[in-house]
Scaffold this motif. Sequence first.
Motif, short mmCIF file in Angstrom:
data_model
loop_
_atom_site.label_atom_id
_atom_site.label_comp_id
_atom_site.label_asym_id
_atom_site.label_seq_id
_atom_site.Cartn_x
_atom_site.Cartn_y
_atom_site.Cartn_z
N GLY B 69 -22.24 16.98 -5.31
CA GLY B 69 -22.98 17.75 -6.31
C GLY B 69 -24.27 18.30 -5.73
N ALA B 70 -24.99 17.45 -4.98
CA ALA B 70 -26.25 17.89 -4.37
C ALA B 70 -25.99 18.99 -3.34
N LEU B 71 -24.89 18.84 -2.59
CA LEU B 71 -24.56 19.84 -1.56
C LEU B 71 -24.27 21.20 -2.17
N VAL B 72 -23.52 21.20 -3.27
CA VAL B 72 -23.18 22.49 -3.90
C VAL B 72 -24.45 23.16 -4.39
N ARG B 73 -25.34 22.37 -4.98
CA ARG B 73 -26.60 22.94 -5.45
C ARG B 73 -27.44 23.45 -4.28
N ARG B 74 -27.50 22.65 -3.24
CA ARG B 74 -28.30 23.05 -2.07
C ARG B 74 -27.80 24.39 -1.51
N LEU B 75 -26.49 24.49 -1.33
CA LEU B 75 -25.94 25.74 -0.79
C LEU B 75 -26.27 26.92 -1.69
N HIS B 76 -26.12 26.71 -3.00
CA HIS B 76 -26.37 27.81 -3.92
C HIS B 76 -27.83 28.25 -3.90
N ILE B 80 -28.18 31.81 -2.28
CA ILE B 80 -28.26 32.91 -3.25
C ILE B 80 -29.39 32.74 -4.27
N GLY B 81 -30.07 31.60 -4.25
CA GLY B 81 -31.22 31.44 -5.13
C GLY B 81 -30.88 31.27 -6.60
N LEU B 82 -29.66 30.83 -6.89
CA LEU B 82 -29.24 30.61 -8.27
C LEU B 82 -28.46 29.31 -8.37
N PRO B 83 -28.48 28.66 -9.54
CA PRO B 83 -27.73 27.41 -9.67
C PRO B 83 -26.22 27.66 -9.73
N PRO B 84 -25.43 26.69 -9.28
CA PRO B 84 -23.97 26.84 -9.37
C PRO B 84 -23.51 26.67 -10.82
N GLU B 85 -22.42 27.32 -11.15
CA GLU B 85 -21.80 27.10 -12.46
C GLU B 85 -21.16 25.70 -12.45
N PRO B 86 -21.14 25.02 -13.62
CA PRO B 86 -20.57 23.68 -13.68
C PRO B 86 -19.14 23.60 -13.12
N GLU B 87 -18.32 24.64 -13.33
CA GLU B 87 -16.93 24.58 -12.82
C GLU B 87 -16.93 24.50 -11.30
N ASP B 436 -35.03 33.38 -12.06
CA ASP B 436 -33.62 33.79 -12.07
C ASP B 436 -32.73 32.69 -12.67
N SER B 437 -33.05 31.44 -12.35
CA SER B 437 -32.22 30.35 -12.85
C SER B 437 -32.32 30.23 -14.37
N LEU B 438 -33.54 30.36 -14.89
CA LEU B 438 -33.71 30.26 -16.34
C LEU B 438 -32.91 31.35 -17.04
N LEU B 554 -29.01 20.44 -14.47
CA LEU B 554 -29.24 19.49 -13.39
C LEU B 554 -28.03 19.34 -12.46
N GLY B 555 -26.94 19.99 -12.81
CA GLY B 555 -25.79 19.97 -11.93
C GLY B 555 -25.01 18.67 -11.94
N ARG B 556 -25.16 17.87 -12.97
CA ARG B 556 -24.40 16.62 -13.04
C ARG B 556 -24.25 16.19 -14.49
N LYS B 557 -23.29 15.26 -14.71
CA LYS B 557 -23.09 14.69 -16.04
C LYS B 557 -24.18 13.65 -16.31
N PRO B 558 -24.55 13.47 -17.57
CA PRO B 558 -25.54 12.42 -17.86
C PRO B 558 -24.89 11.04 -17.82
N SER B 559 -25.68 10.03 -17.49
CA SER B 559 -25.17 8.65 -17.60
C SER B 559 -25.14 8.28 -19.07
N ALA B 560 -24.54 7.14 -19.36
CA ALA B 560 -24.43 6.72 -20.76
C ALA B 560 -25.82 6.54 -21.37
N SER B 561 -26.73 5.92 -20.61
CA SER B 561 -28.06 5.70 -21.17
C SER B 561 -28.82 7.01 -21.32
N GLU B 562 -28.59 7.94 -20.40
CA GLU B 562 -29.24 9.26 -20.52
C GLU B 562 -28.72 9.99 -21.74
#
Lengths: 479, 608
Positions: B69-76, B80-87, B436-438, B554-562
């Motif tokens: 997950g961190a790698l995909v975000r880092r590359l994006h 390209i300066g934009l967050p990756p789509e969840p898919e 751009d991300s917002l 944030l590019g990830r699923k929340p934990s149960a407590s989150e």
Amino acid sequence: MNDFSNNGSISRREMLRRSAAGFGNLALLSLLAESGFAQVKPDPLAPKRPHFEPKAKRVIFLFMHGGPSHVDTFDEKPLLTRDHGKPLPFAKPRVQFSTTRNLLKSHWEFTPRGQCGMPVSSLFPQVSTCVDDIAFINSMYGSNAAHGGALLKLHTGSDNFIRPSMGSWINYGLGTENRNLPGFVTICPTSLHGGVYNYGSAFLPAAYHGISLGTPGYPNAPVENAQFRFTKNTRLNRDQQSLQLDLLREMNRKQLDETGPDTALEGRIHSFELAFRMQRESAEVLNTSRETAATKTLYGIDKKESSNFGMQCLLARRFAERGVRFIQVTHSQDRMPQEQWDQHSNMKFCLERNCAEIDQPVAGLLKDLKSLGMLHDTLVIWGGEFGRTPTAQNTDGRDHNPEGFTMWMAGGGVKGGLRYGATDDYGYYAAENKVHVHDLHATILHLLGLNHERLTYRYGGRDFRLTDVHGEIVHGILA
Amino acid sequence: MKPFILLSMTLACLAQGVTSWAVEMPAKWAFEPLREVAVPVGEGHPIDGFVRQRLAKAGLAQNGTATPGALVRRLHFNLIGLPPEPEVIRSFEQNPTGEAYLKLMDELLASPLYGERWARHWLDVARYGESNGFEYNEPRRNAWPYRDWVIDAFNADMPYDEFARMQLVGDVLRPGAEGAAAVGFLVAGMHNTVLPANVVLKQQARADELGEMMGVVGQSFLGLTIQCARCHDHKVDPISTEEYYSFAAAFTGVRHGERNIEGANPKKMFTARAGKPAVMRVHLRGNAGTLGDEVPPGAVSAVRGMRPDLKLTSATPDAERRRAMAGWISHRDNPLFNRVIVNRVWHWHFGNGLVRTPDDFGIRGAEPTHPELLDWLASELIRSGWSIKHLHRLILRSSAYQMSTANNAHAAEADPANTLLWRMNRRRMEAEVIHDSLLQMAGRLDLQMGGLAVVVKTQDPTSDELDRNNEIYRGITRRAIYVPVHRTHVYELFDAFDFPDPGTPTGRRNATNVATQALFFLNNDWLMQQAEALAKRSHGGPAERIGFLYETTLGRKPSASEGAAAMKFIERFGQALPESLPLAKRDEQSWAAFCQVLLQSNQFLYLN
């Protein structure tokens, strides 16, 4: 981590590690702290020790945008009156903004004032009651005859390049005492002639950038309604924001537990708390409703002509009381240039109006600071980017004149009742004990306990200073 | 006495900014030819060979690989300066193979969004702005073709040597729209248009203009602060005042201005205007009023392996001067030219260069932390025909790039500044990435490329006009690179987040942490509008909505407590709203407030 530290600066921890060669680490650290090298992250605004015992702890700079005429205010020239209408009996500078005509006497009478007998023109009936607290520098000179260059020179020490402003340098050198407010506030700065560069931090970390309050929009946008940037929320109240902060704190702390120590993440947690406090404290400092009617009268807030600048000065005092290090108050209104302090024409009307707008507020500020016991360690500076020619432009105007002009200082370790330096007989050139803008900067830093040659910052391969390679302290005005 | 002497020497070294401590480099290393270096054997990717060699000496090791997950975000964000789509994240998480990583990397490098991201890096260096600054801050409504040219050049992977030559002499090399746009570089900086009446002062102003241009040419391509030699011989670097004026003589035919270009759009362009060069004389102590000897156009003698003599005279026309100088600067044997760019690219990927002063390779600049790696990368760049995309691929394939940002107490103690690259640096988003991300997360980002986005009032704006300018800036839904850069009033969002001063070349941006930024996230109306729009994009039950919002921001699923904390917040926030509000409205506002907190969080702003 890509942080704010400059190339030459190193963290305390890194320093400790690097210097672990078996000799006086701690002595080295304290030496470094004194020389301003050790930058402890992530709070660049934490108070720092000056180089030596300071006289002034803070500065209020009253900036008259446009270039106020010295020969009509604080630099009496009897020969100018006598020789009115005649040509200037010596050469005008090779470099000037445009051509002017013959000598033009002042419309206003000068009278000796105070115990010191300093002659002040009738334009300043109130300020003239404070002359015994003021050191007038009649021999200021600069090097740029255009507003843009002269403003930048006065504010940053450079007229050709983008350099950190005076207030940024001072915050870099000293930090600030109140961490709920910015250390450098500029009230109603002009957007012209370099605009934001006049209070910018250039290559210094952004934490030293001046924070602006209000615009020179009077009468359309009075300072009374001004707010700091991003402090107003149109949707959420404080309780609702508290709920958000609770969740935010929880999320951020949880992440920090996972990542381990990280100065940037910790710093940002800290900055949200600070921002939340600043929202409240800035609202409190801007709320002048509790000031007495007498105080408001003292600052001229009850009079139409001086109400806006009076409020600016009152806010300056409120910031000073709360430990803001450098406060600039600009008189620069939303009018045509010649109606600011730039009287190329229509001087009689415009200069009289400008002076009426600031006279009571400036005198009120000095008296108020004095009665609060703050004047002795608050340095008040008054002046513009240059003066004006004693020779006429149009029928009733004067042109830009960086060759000789007047600025004054009060409080903060400056000798009162003093007239320092002089221009020639007509007020064209600084002639005696000349004080360049760089010298003014060196003196201001000196009063704050900073050696202008030691206050340096490394950028792009060299050490920069506010005074570049210049600057002589004006010892003659020190108390 | 002895310790005291040692102490003073240490201080003196610090005062000179000598920040690299572990490698003893000869003082003028950067001026020496590239060295043939042997790639350490048996360590996989050559980059990792060099990095591990140094780590091993310090008893340290590289961190493991970041999570998929961190790698995909880092590359994006990097490419390209934009967050990756969840898919995209999910698909890579299900199949986190090297092959999938390389495929993603290639897709992003091929996207036109890449050019928009990387052009902005170069525009920092080029101190690009769209107004004159100074006394009359006249707008430059036709300066943007240069910006668009830089975007296109990155997207087309224009060889870097050609990229450099085009910016120095493109109007000669490729007459017409493209060449004219490219040399916009030379005049992209501030320009004082208020000239004094006096002749000497006019000449002085012209000398300042040229000094500004030389500063940028020297620092951008060569990492040389050549402009420091204007008034006196360079204080530390081996550049004499004669050499400065010789160097400047190559560009003295260039002036700021507008040109009409047949067949171009726009027809009128703000760019360099070439004319007959004046005879260049040394200005004694930098003073245009006291002229010294005549100097022919020429280069700098300190660069080893390069001849400074360009065989030009005071009679050589402008085109020949610049062509010769551009050839010298971009020469394959010019070590500064090649080292400086690989270091810049490295810096933009890692947040720190191998030389930590990317704009200064002179004696007072930092020394390289990995000198062999720097030279190897430079040689690789040359070998690839100066392909920047090749350099990206090289770097992005390394383990060094793919490491996690995880902390390691031992390594943090030994190397707190991560000089040896034991982990990836955690980095704060830049202003444009926030913008751009917002917009993308709010579903509002308009991907139209190029051209003039809006017109704002730059010259003597009143306070009302300044407000209106900010209103116009806030209304832009295109990428940040198309928001006009008006000196003295850059868009307030950019200004707050360390957008570089468009007056000086900036290879290394600040990433400060100041209260104004927190206030922006707490109170800014535009931000809250995006949070509201983002909330409206989430559908289904509360858990599903929270899951979508976490993944999007944030590019990830929340934990149960989150998830539970989020649920509790939304409920409590709804209760804190006035009961007079309709339930649906309260619900809407609570979700928007929750989205705002996600955006405020460190996990959003700081990239792992």
